[in-house]
Structure formats: C-alpha cells, structure tokens
Design a protein around this motif. Sequence first.
Motif, mmCIF file in Angstrom:
data_model
loop_
_atom_site.group_PDB
_atom_site.id
_atom_site.type_symbol
_atom_site.label_atom_id
_atom_site.label_comp_id
_atom_site.label_asym_id
_atom_site.label_seq_id
_atom_site.Cartn_x
_atom_site.Cartn_y
_atom_site.Cartn_z
ATOM 1 N N GLU A 36 21.532 -2.952 -33.573
ATOM 2 C CA GLU A 36 20.186 -2.540 -33.177
ATOM 3 C C GLU A 36 19.356 -3.742 -32.795
ATOM 4 O OE1 GLU A 36 16.456 0.080 -34.968
ATOM 5 O OE2 GLU A 36 18.206 -0.332 -36.213
ATOM 6 N N LEU A 37 19.498 -4.832 -33.588
ATOM 7 C CA LEU A 37 18.743 -6.054 -33.291
ATOM 8 C C LEU A 37 19.189 -6.637 -31.944
ATOM 9 C CD1 LEU A 37 18.695 -7.741 -36.843
ATOM 10 C CD2 LEU A 37 16.756 -6.745 -35.632
ATOM 11 N N GLU A 38 20.493 -6.617 -31.754
ATOM 12 C CA GLU A 38 21.016 -7.136 -30.477
ATOM 13 C C GLU A 38 20.505 -6.323 -29.301
ATOM 14 O OE1 GLU A 38 25.217 -7.277 -30.595
ATOM 15 O OE2 GLU A 38 25.300 -9.179 -31.717
ATOM 16 N N ALA A 39 20.476 -4.983 -29.475
ATOM 17 C CA ALA A 39 20.028 -4.106 -28.383
ATOM 18 C C ALA A 39 18.568 -4.361 -28.056
ATOM 19 C CB ALA A 39 20.239 -2.642 -28.774
ATOM 20 N N LYS A 40 17.750 -4.559 -29.104
ATOM 21 C CA LYS A 40 16.322 -4.833 -28.877
ATOM 22 C C LYS A 40 16.146 -6.147 -28.135
ATOM 23 C CE LYS A 40 14.426 -2.228 -32.795
ATOM 24 N NZ LYS A 40 13.708 -2.314 -34.114
ATOM 25 N N ALA A 41 16.990 -7.147 -28.490
ATOM 26 C CA ALA A 41 16.877 -8.464 -27.825
ATOM 27 C C ALA A 41 17.263 -8.347 -26.353
ATOM 28 C CB ALA A 41 17.769 -9.480 -28.547
ATOM 29 N N LYS A 42 18.333 -7.575 -26.089
ATOM 30 C CA LYS A 42 18.769 -7.416 -24.684
ATOM 31 C C LYS A 42 17.731 -6.657 -23.880
ATOM 32 C CE LYS A 42 23.765 -7.618 -25.345
ATOM 33 N NZ LYS A 42 25.024 -6.883 -25.256
ATOM 34 N N ALA A 43 17.141 -5.613 -24.493
ATOM 35 C CA ALA A 43 16.129 -4.821 -23.777
ATOM 36 C C ALA A 43 14.934 -5.682 -23.442
ATOM 37 C CB ALA A 43 15.709 -3.626 -24.649
ATOM 38 N N LYS A 44 14.543 -6.567 -24.374
ATOM 39 C CA LYS A 44 13.405 -7.457 -24.115
ATOM 40 C C LYS A 44 13.737 -8.437 -22.988
ATOM 41 C CE LYS A 44 10.129 -10.456 -26.502
ATOM 42 N NZ LYS A 44 9.756 -11.100 -27.803
ATOM 43 N N ALA A 45 14.989 -8.952 -23.023
ATOM 44 C CA ALA A 45 15.389 -9.912 -21.968
ATOM 45 C C ALA A 45 15.385 -9.226 -20.609
ATOM 46 C CB ALA A 45 16.775 -10.467 -22.277
ATOM 47 N N ILE A 46 15.882 -7.962 -20.580
ATOM 48 C CA ILE A 46 15.911 -7.225 -19.306
ATOM 49 C C ILE A 46 14.502 -6.961 -18.817
ATOM 50 C CG2 ILE A 46 16.498 -4.969 -18.301
ATOM 51 C CD1 ILE A 46 18.994 -5.030 -20.120
ATOM 52 N N SER A 47 13.628 -6.630 -19.734
ATOM 53 C CA SER A 47 12.228 -6.368 -19.360
ATOM 54 C C SER A 47 11.585 -7.616 -18.772
ATOM 55 C CB SER A 47 11.457 -5.884 -20.582
ATOM 56 O OG SER A 47 10.099 -5.713 -20.262
ATOM 57 N N ASN A 48 11.877 -8.774 -19.414
ATOM 58 C CA ASN A 48 11.314 -10.040 -18.896
ATOM 59 C C ASN A 48 11.877 -10.354 -17.495
ATOM 60 O OD1 ASN A 48 9.844 -10.414 -21.267
ATOM 61 N ND2 ASN A 48 11.468 -11.636 -22.262
ATOM 62 N N GLU A 49 13.184 -10.126 -17.320
ATOM 63 C CA GLU A 49 13.819 -10.416 -16.014
ATOM 64 C C GLU A 49 13.248 -9.510 -14.927
ATOM 65 O OE1 GLU A 49 18.307 -10.715 -14.055
ATOM 66 O OE2 GLU A 49 18.028 -10.201 -16.191
ATOM 67 N N ALA A 50 13.036 -8.213 -15.272
ATOM 68 C CA ALA A 50 12.471 -7.272 -14.297
ATOM 69 C C ALA A 50 11.072 -7.692 -13.901
ATOM 70 C CB ALA A 50 12.473 -5.858 -14.872
ATOM 71 N N GLU A 51 10.337 -8.167 -14.878
ATOM 72 C CA GLU A 51 8.956 -8.599 -14.575
ATOM 73 C C GLU A 51 8.972 -9.803 -13.640
ATOM 74 O OE1 GLU A 51 4.863 -9.780 -16.984
ATOM 75 O OE2 GLU A 51 6.668 -9.227 -18.086
ATOM 76 N N LEU A 52 9.913 -10.734 -13.879
ATOM 77 C CA LEU A 52 10.005 -11.914 -12.998
ATOM 78 C C LEU A 52 10.393 -11.508 -11.570
ATOM 79 C CD1 LEU A 52 11.825 -14.466 -15.350
ATOM 80 C CD2 LEU A 52 9.507 -14.661 -14.472
ATOM 81 N N LEU A 53 11.367 -10.562 -11.476
ATOM 82 C CA LEU A 53 11.783 -10.093 -10.146
ATOM 83 C C LEU A 53 10.632 -9.423 -9.417
ATOM 84 C CD1 LEU A 53 15.329 -8.630 -10.899
ATOM 85 C CD2 LEU A 53 14.802 -10.614 -9.480
ATOM 86 N N LEU A 54 9.840 -8.655 -10.159
ATOM 87 C CA LEU A 54 8.699 -7.975 -9.550
ATOM 88 C C LEU A 54 7.701 -8.982 -9.015
ATOM 89 C CD1 LEU A 54 7.347 -5.267 -8.991
ATOM 90 C CD2 LEU A 54 6.290 -5.369 -11.263
ATOM 91 N N GLN A 55 7.486 -10.042 -9.798
ATOM 92 C CA GLN A 55 6.545 -11.088 -9.350
ATOM 93 C C GLN A 55 7.061 -11.789 -8.087
ATOM 94 O OE1 GLN A 55 6.034 -13.656 -12.733
ATOM 95 N NE2 GLN A 55 4.783 -12.158 -13.895
ATOM 96 N N GLU A 56 8.378 -12.099 -8.068
ATOM 97 C CA GLU A 56 8.958 -12.763 -6.890
ATOM 98 C C GLU A 56 8.858 -11.871 -5.654
ATOM 99 O OE1 GLU A 56 12.925 -13.828 -7.763
ATOM 100 O OE2 GLU A 56 12.413 -15.453 -9.157
ATOM 101 N N THR A 57 9.123 -10.572 -5.841
ATOM 102 C CA THR A 57 9.039 -9.620 -4.720
ATOM 103 C C THR A 57 7.626 -9.561 -4.160
ATOM 104 O OG1 THR A 57 10.833 -8.324 -5.703
ATOM 105 C CG2 THR A 57 9.483 -7.246 -4.020
ATOM 106 N N GLU A 58 6.648 -9.542 -5.053
ATOM 107 C CA GLU A 58 5.253 -9.507 -4.592
ATOM 108 C C GLU A 58 4.906 -10.744 -3.785
ATOM 109 O OE1 GLU A 58 2.909 -9.041 -8.079
ATOM 110 O OE2 GLU A 58 3.320 -6.884 -8.307
ATOM 111 N N VAL A 59 5.428 -11.912 -4.228
ATOM 112 C CA VAL A 59 5.150 -13.160 -3.509
ATOM 113 C C VAL A 59 5.786 -13.102 -2.105
ATOM 114 C CG1 VAL A 59 5.634 -15.635 -3.431
ATOM 115 C CG2 VAL A 59 4.896 -14.566 -5.575
ATOM 116 N N LYS A 60 7.041 -12.623 -2.031
ATOM 117 C CA LYS A 60 7.727 -12.547 -0.734
ATOM 118 C C LYS A 60 7.028 -11.590 0.209
ATOM 119 C CE LYS A 60 12.383 -13.767 -2.305
ATOM 120 N NZ LYS A 60 13.773 -13.280 -2.478
#
Length: 508
Positions: A36-60
């Motif tokens: 469960e702890l591992e899953a929460k960590a992965k979900a947080k990492a995915i959320s952070n990565e999605a947010e970064l991709l969204l920011q890059e897309t907006e810049v482009k």
Amino acid sequence: MWGVITLSGIAGAVIGAGISYLWLRTGAKRHFKHLELEAKAKAKAISNEAELLLQETEVKLKAKALEQEAEFQKRVAEVDERNRALILQRKELEREQEKVHAFENQLQLKEQQLEQLEAKKQQQIDEAVGKLQNLAALTKEEAKNYILEKVEEQSRSDVAAIVRKYEQLAKEEGEKKANYILAQATTRFAGEFAGERLINLVNLPSDEHKGRIIGKEGRNIKALEMLLGVDIIIDETPGVILISSFNLYRRAIATRVIEILVEDGRIHPGRIEEVHEKVEKEFEQKTYEEGENVLIDLGLFPMHEELVKLLGRLKYRASYGQNALAHTLEVAKLARVMAAEMGGDEKLAMRAGLLHDIGKALTQDLGGSHVEIGAELCRRYNEHPTVINAIYAHHGHEEPDSVESAAVCAADTLSAARPGARREVLESFTKRVKEVEEIATSKPHVEKAYAINAGREIRVFVNAKKMNDNEAVLLSKEIAKEIAEKVQFPGEIKVNVIREIRATSIAK
C-alpha cells in the motif's frame, strides 16, 4: 495407551497449525501494508510527472501560438505589399489607356483627312476623265480602257526588247563559254586512240607446234575451242596462229593459255583444262590490279572492290571498236577539265566519268542495258547520287542535275564522236553474235554456248546427264529456228549441240 498417544498427537498438530496460521496472517498484514505504501508513492510520483508534462505542454502551446501570430503578421504584411503593387499597376494601366485613347483619336482624325484627300483625288480623276471624254468623244469606260491598252502595249514592247537583248547576250556568252570550255578540255587532254580488233596473233617457235596444237585427230584443237570459246585459225602463215572471238576477255584468256602451252610443250586435253583454270584465276586478279592502277593514277580511292574489279574488266570490252577502258579514262579526264572550268567538283566529275559505263563490264554476261546495270551497281555500293545521275544522263534517261553530270555527258559525246573513234559495222556484228549466244544459253540444260567462225557457227555444250542424244538433236533444231526468226544475218549459221560424257576413276 495407543489411544492417548494418538489424541495428544492430533492436538499438537492442531496447535501447530494454529500458530502457523497466526504467523502467516501477521506476515500478510505487513506485506499488504508495504504494498500500500509503495502504491501511494508511485501514485504520487505519477501525479507529479503528469503535472510536469502539463506544464511543458502549456509552454509549447504558448510558443506555437506566438509563432503562428508572427507568421500571420508576416503574411498580412506581404498581402499589403501586393495590394500596394497592384494599385500602382492599375494606375499605370489607366495612364496607358489614356494614351491609347489619345492615339486612337489621332488616328481617327488622320483617317478622316485621308478620306477627304481620297475623295478630292477621285474628284480630280473624274474631272480629267470628263475632259478626255469631251476632247476625244469617248465614254468613261472607253477612255479608261484606251489608256490601259496603250500602257500595256508600251510596257510589252519595252519588256520584249529587254528580253530579246539579254537573251541574245546570254546566247552569245553561253556559246563563247561553251566553246572555251570544250577547247580547254580537248587541248589539255590528248588521249590515244585505242581501236580493238577481232583477232589475236600467237607467235610459235616453229611450225611443228601447229601439229601439237591440232593434236591427234584434232583432239587438242577441239578441246581448246570447246573450253576457251574462241575460234582457232591455223593456216599456212608460218610461225603464227590466229585466235578469233568478238569477246575480248575470252580472247585474251585463250591467247594466254595457248602461249603457256606452247612454252611448256605439253599439249593435251588434261593439261589444257589445268592451264585454263590457272589462267582464269590469274585474270581475275589481273583485272582487279588493272582497276586498282587506274584508281591510283587518278587518285580516286576508296572504291568498293567489286567496282574496282569491273573497272579493270573494261579493258577487255569494246564498244563500236573503241576500247571501253580507254574511252572511260578519256571521259573521266575530259569531265574533270570541264567541271573545273565551270566551278564544279573535279574529283566528283572524274569519278562519275570513270563509272559512267561500268555496266558494260557485265552486259556480255547478264544482258540488258549497261545504263540500268551500272546505276544498280553504283547504288548497291553507295556511290554518290551525282555518279548515278551521270550514268542515267549520258544516254538521256534523266536530265543532268549538276555541273559534274553535265560535264560527263559532254565528255562522253566528245570521246565517242571524234573521227575514227568508233566503227558502226563492228558493233552491229558483235551485237548479232551476242544475240545468237543468248538464244542458245536461254535453253534448259545448256551449260555453255560460244559463237565462232565469225559468227557463222555456234557451239552449244549441254549437260549429258540431263539430256540424251535425241533431245540434243531436237535442241539444235529449236535453236536454229529461233535464230532464224529473231536474228538478221547474212548467209547461214551452223548450230552444233555437243553432249559429252566423262568417266573418271582413281587408282589407289
């Protein structure tokens, strides 16, 4: 006792199983918590990565929008520039149209002025015609026709006078020039007269050789006449025999064969055939060398080897008693001089003159017109069109199409027409003899036919395997009948059909 022990064992087993279950349950809880702890960590990492991709897309997207905006502004500027250019062009066209309108107005004004002048001129003409009518008592049409007739008569008279004047001048100048060219040709070339006879003399070392040539019961002389196609005359004249034939080539071969036989001393039918075969090969090479020497002397190489051979063979051909090769050389040299005087190609005129009678080398073998044969030969071996035209033109089959062809025609007439060049009687005799030979050779199974004894006898050799004795008798009668119907001749012509069988065996 065994029962107590068994129950205690079962109880121990149950307790062990319970302890194991508790241990497994505790471990599973810990494992699930870790997952469960591992899953929460992965979900947080995915959320952070999605947010970064969204920011890059907006810049482009913002950069792309800025780029498109700049491109749009550039296109707008280009369109504005084009509009300005079109406006300038339109103004320029309007100015040009104004100029055109002004020019059209000027033209219209000038046309009106011209119409006025034309009307004034017609009025003056009408007045002049009216005056002429009053003075000459003529109508308008009559006066006009009268004036036109007078003008036409005067013009025709003037034109005729001018034409007559220049025609006379051209005729005088043409005659002077033609006489000058002929004089130049005849004075700059001095050919030798080459007359041909119908007999050759062969000198013998002694009269004893006459007996050898005749052979036992005449077998040698019969073999010679049969093979060579000539008439051998042996008379009382000491030290010579005569060889007679209208065909110069056969006569020359016969003369050489007899000379070799006399020198060798061995004279019999077998030796005669051997020497004849050898001499024929020598003459084939000799005729080529004769033609080659002529071309070397005149500088007219290259030429197809068949034409060279036929050129050399003209040495053994005569026309109206005039040697064909001598006549050909004379025509070639005269044509060269004439072409040079008229500004033509000397080499081409000389080549056309050299080949103008080349067909005569084959007329005795093939029959027909030497003009057609010569033209066909030269066409086959890619001679110049002027050469072919000269062959046709020198006997009037075509009009000369060049200076060189005209020079050959004039040279041929000069060579043939000079006094003593030709003898009509000889040509008519050779033509008659040739017709007699052609009638005989046209029959089936005839291998050779020779006219001998001044054309009063013809010897016909047939294939013994294809014709029997009775058929040979009939053939002689057929040939005699056809000769009587088709050929005009004095006296009579004897027809001999010879059928000979030879059997050959070899001893080993």
